[in-house]
Design a protein around this motif. Sequence first.
Motif, short mmCIF file in Angstrom:
data_model
loop_
_atom_site.label_atom_id
_atom_site.label_comp_id
_atom_site.label_asym_id
_atom_site.label_seq_id
_atom_site.Cartn_x
_atom_site.Cartn_y
_atom_site.Cartn_z
N ALA A 110 0.84 -1.20 0.00
CA ALA A 110 0.00 0.00 0.00
C ALA A 110 0.87 1.24 0.00
O ALA A 110 1.98 1.25 0.51
CB ALA A 110 -0.91 0.01 1.22
N ALA A 111 0.34 2.27 -0.61
CA ALA A 111 0.97 3.59 -0.61
C ALA A 111 -0.17 4.60 -0.56
O ALA A 111 -1.35 4.22 -0.61
CB ALA A 111 1.82 3.79 -1.86
N VAL A 112 0.15 5.86 -0.48
CA VAL A 112 -0.89 6.88 -0.46
C VAL A 112 -1.63 6.83 -1.79
O VAL A 112 -1.05 7.03 -2.85
CB VAL A 112 -0.28 8.28 -0.25
N GLY A 113 -2.90 6.49 -1.72
CA GLY A 113 -3.72 6.50 -2.93
C GLY A 113 -3.89 5.17 -3.65
O GLY A 113 -4.71 5.07 -4.55
N ALA A 114 -3.12 4.14 -3.30
CA ALA A 114 -3.25 2.87 -4.00
C ALA A 114 -2.83 1.70 -3.13
O ALA A 114 -1.89 1.82 -2.34
CB ALA A 114 -2.42 2.88 -5.29
N SER A 115 -3.53 0.58 -3.30
CA SER A 115 -3.15 -0.69 -2.68
C SER A 115 -3.09 -1.72 -3.79
O SER A 115 -3.93 -1.71 -4.69
CB SER A 115 -4.17 -1.13 -1.63
N VAL A 116 -2.08 -2.61 -3.73
CA VAL A 116 -1.88 -3.60 -4.79
C VAL A 116 -1.81 -4.99 -4.15
O VAL A 116 -0.95 -5.24 -3.31
CB VAL A 116 -0.59 -3.32 -5.59
N TYR A 117 -2.70 -5.89 -4.59
CA TYR A 117 -2.82 -7.23 -4.02
C TYR A 117 -2.39 -8.27 -5.05
O TYR A 117 -2.86 -8.24 -6.19
CB TYR A 117 -4.27 -7.52 -3.61
N TRP A 118 -1.53 -9.20 -4.63
CA TRP A 118 -1.12 -10.30 -5.50
C TRP A 118 -2.27 -11.27 -5.64
O TRP A 118 -2.79 -11.79 -4.65
CB TRP A 118 0.09 -11.00 -4.90
#
Length: 198
Positions: A70-78
């Motif tokens: 996660a970062a400011v503004g986005a989350s990325v899931y495998w």
Amino acid sequence: MFEARRETVLQYALADLVDKKPADAGVILREDAFIGHLNLRGNPDDAAFRAGVEATLKAHLPVKPGYWSAAVGASVYWLGPNEWLVLVAADAAADVQHNLRQTLAGHFSVVDVSGGQTIINLSGDDAGLLLKKSSTYDFHPLSFAQGRCVQTTFAKAMALIASRKDGSYDLVIRRSFADYVVQWIAIAAAEYGFAVEP
């Protein structure tokens, strides 16, 4: 003049449960509404693909199975060897999708799947116990630590479940199962004390 009103996926399913708020609730449910869901596919071995995704999202692209970032503004899931779920603010989804298409080259895919999914957040001291009795997956903290995610069955429905840094859990579920899952949680969490957070 007609004014459009935004409604959440679970707005009506949660309406009857909002007033049931024991002060000592062990499981607290909250819908994270109005989130953009983008399905991203590409080659993680391609350095240009990884760099383009990370530059656009300002978030690390997880390549290790069962992790998310996660970062400011986005989350990325495998989701798989060449597939990820990207969550962004709903009003930013179109711009993020456009920027990924402009930045990436070669074989990749970006598809907006926002209309078909929603997110339920479970918190409280007994949220982990609820997960354990709702799924066959091992949610023990030693095997499902913070920063982990898994696609599994939850109450016989498919869900992407992620362990958050604050100790809560996110469940990304299909819209068609949303009402059913909420009713299941309300019943299964009754022994711990159940509350709905607006």
